[in-house]
Scaffold this active site. Sequence first.
Site, mmCIF file in Angstrom:
data_model
loop_
_atom_site.group_PDB
_atom_site.id
_atom_site.type_symbol
_atom_site.label_atom_id
_atom_site.label_comp_id
_atom_site.label_asym_id
_atom_site.label_seq_id
_atom_site.Cartn_x
_atom_site.Cartn_y
_atom_site.Cartn_z
ATOM 1 N N GLY A 20 -4.270 -27.001 23.766
ATOM 2 C CA GLY A 20 -2.876 -27.308 24.149
ATOM 3 C C GLY A 20 -2.157 -26.113 24.750
ATOM 4 N N LEU A 21 -2.862 -25.370 25.599
ATOM 5 C CA LEU A 21 -2.322 -24.099 26.080
ATOM 6 C C LEU A 21 -1.399 -24.217 27.288
ATOM 7 C CD1 LEU A 21 -5.626 -22.003 25.836
ATOM 8 C CD2 LEU A 21 -3.691 -21.972 24.246
ATOM 9 N N SER A 22 -1.389 -25.384 27.935
ATOM 10 C CA SER A 22 -0.710 -25.459 29.238
ATOM 11 C C SER A 22 0.514 -26.346 29.200
ATOM 12 C CB SER A 22 -1.689 -25.949 30.308
ATOM 13 O OG SER A 22 -2.537 -24.910 30.692
ATOM 14 N N SER A 28 -3.329 -31.574 28.722
ATOM 15 C CA SER A 28 -3.579 -30.425 27.841
ATOM 16 C C SER A 28 -2.721 -30.516 26.590
ATOM 17 C CB SER A 28 -3.303 -29.114 28.590
ATOM 18 O OG SER A 28 -2.940 -28.070 27.725
ATOM 19 N N ASN A 110 -8.637 -23.098 40.925
ATOM 20 C CA ASN A 110 -7.666 -22.040 40.635
ATOM 21 C C ASN A 110 -8.274 -20.648 40.693
ATOM 22 O OD1 ASN A 110 -6.866 -24.364 38.207
ATOM 23 N ND2 ASN A 110 -5.456 -23.917 39.862
ATOM 24 N N HIS A 137 -3.628 -17.477 28.980
ATOM 25 C CA HIS A 137 -5.085 -17.704 28.906
ATOM 26 C C HIS A 137 -5.736 -17.721 30.280
ATOM 27 C CE1 HIS A 137 -3.740 -21.855 29.675
ATOM 28 N NE2 HIS A 137 -4.990 -22.217 29.864
ATOM 29 N N ARG A 138 -4.940 -18.004 31.329
ATOM 30 C CA ARG A 138 -5.508 -18.030 32.668
ATOM 31 C C ARG A 138 -5.306 -16.689 33.392
ATOM 32 N NH1 ARG A 138 -6.585 -23.303 35.587
ATOM 33 N NH2 ARG A 138 -8.316 -21.873 35.905
ATOM 34 N N GLU A 174 -1.729 -19.698 42.111
ATOM 35 C CA GLU A 174 -2.687 -20.566 41.423
ATOM 36 C C GLU A 174 -3.880 -20.915 42.315
ATOM 37 O OE1 GLU A 174 -2.116 -22.074 38.033
ATOM 38 O OE2 GLU A 174 -0.726 -20.388 37.864
ATOM 39 N N HIS A 250 0.129 -28.696 39.649
ATOM 40 C CA HIS A 250 -0.452 -28.129 40.879
ATOM 41 C C HIS A 250 -0.344 -29.188 41.979
ATOM 42 C CE1 HIS A 250 -3.291 -25.502 38.256
ATOM 43 N NE2 HIS A 250 -2.379 -24.720 38.781
ATOM 44 N N ASP A 252 -2.607 -30.109 43.877
ATOM 45 C CA ASP A 252 -3.815 -30.940 43.959
ATOM 46 C C ASP A 252 -3.817 -32.075 42.932
ATOM 47 O OD1 ASP A 252 -4.613 -29.689 41.589
ATOM 48 O OD2 ASP A 252 -6.397 -28.730 42.442
ATOM 49 N N CYS A 370 -10.137 -30.171 40.571
ATOM 50 C CA CYS A 370 -9.897 -28.912 39.835
ATOM 51 C C CYS A 370 -11.191 -28.149 39.633
ATOM 52 C CB CYS A 370 -9.345 -29.189 38.441
ATOM 53 S SG CYS A 370 -7.784 -30.030 38.403
#
Length: 447
Positions: A20-22, A28, A110, A137-138, A174, A250, A252, A370
């Site tokens: 659930g980071l995003s 997510s 990304n 995290h990204r 991104e 995003h 996309d 993605c």
Amino acid sequence: MSGFEVNFDGLVGPTHNYAGLSYGNIASQSNQQDRSNPKEAALQGLAKMKALHDMGFKQGVLLPHERPFIPVLKSLGYTGTDAHIIERVAKDQPALLSAVSSASAMWTANAATVSPSADTADGKVHFTPANLNAKFHRSIEHEGTGRMLKALFASDDHFVHHDALPPIAYFGDEGAANHTRFCAAYDNPGVEFFVYGQQAFSATAAKPSIYPARQTLEASQAIARLHGLNAGCAVFAQQNPLTIDAGVFHNDVISVGNRNVLFYHQSAFLDTDGVLRDLDRQLQGASLVPVMVSERDVSLQDAVGSYLFNSQLLSHADQQMSLVVPGECRENPAVSAYLDTLIADTTNPISKVQVFDLKQSMKNGGGPACLRLRVALNDRELAAVNPATLMSDALYQRLVAWVDSHYRDRLSTDDLADPQLLIESRTALDALTQILNVGSIYDFQRL
Ligand code: SUG
């Protein structure tokens, strides 16, 4: 048709999980804490790569990153053995352990922005890894990504590698998820279409009000300058902030383009007429074919839920195109009905729909588009790519066997605290660098 589009898909890493980071990415957030299946995730991704390879498309592979990523934890003051560090972080800050364990580098759309040689002043292919600084995290991906891209695209005669942009929100980048290229043929000069979520330096320009806009105009402009894009080669457009607030984190997730076709939702852009006019005017040797999906046919909510636009639009030799969609598109009645009318309509070149089960990735908001980084190349450039990373029947068999022997078939966020997972992950990646002949690209192999 001349030149090639090669899709480099990210192999899903052994620590694939749902943390659930995003924020702003609905899948997510809603699947947080579900148990994942890294083995199934990697095999689903490989099945797509193999199927597209079998259909005659050029397919490459990018490697997972080293996770959990101990160097970042050390830079944050943790010391001791790797096992000790993991134990401490799991106790002190489990959310930090999840962040440094994410397999998010699998979404290689990304990874970077890529400008083909036909578009650049020096006639070389330019790569800029995305700083991904909207999510911690990204944000820890770009250094590893840069190293990997240099290992795959090593020739100075053909390829130029830039550093990621400065890692602050003003230059939030991104990568190719917000960058689409239109062209008559892949090795002809094209139009590079940069879609941004906000203007960082403007206090008055439109912005989303619920979720963050990850890409800035300032970042997109910097990439176009760095890549030395030829005059008339770039178009910049703002994504409609309402779509970001509806979960389109995003571009996309709301539009996809290929050659002279733009497939998009009615609400995708702030100024749709301007987008269509500029792209058509700047496209050389072809006219733009806009394929607009109306809110009446597919609601924005259904578009986000099904990931209709996170599809790959791929050209066949006969000029027809296939739309590669996730299984969720056929599970949604409105989207499925729309797809049937789309392929029956002969006024556009999209004549086939290919469906893939990518549920493991989809539950983190990652669909077919993605999972891939597009690199348009001519014959000489393709010959200079590390050949061990290009899909073949033999490579597919080896990678499936590699996944089978190294990956777990269940993983919860609690399992990230298991120091054995780090050892398993490193063992797997070490073997992978040999299969793909990329040398020692990981920190754990170099220190
Ligand atoms: O950045 N999800 C990724 C999904 C990226 C999709 N990419 C494109 N649309 N091109 C992201 O939001 C979720 C990880 C987690 O919650 O465990 C995540 O990072």
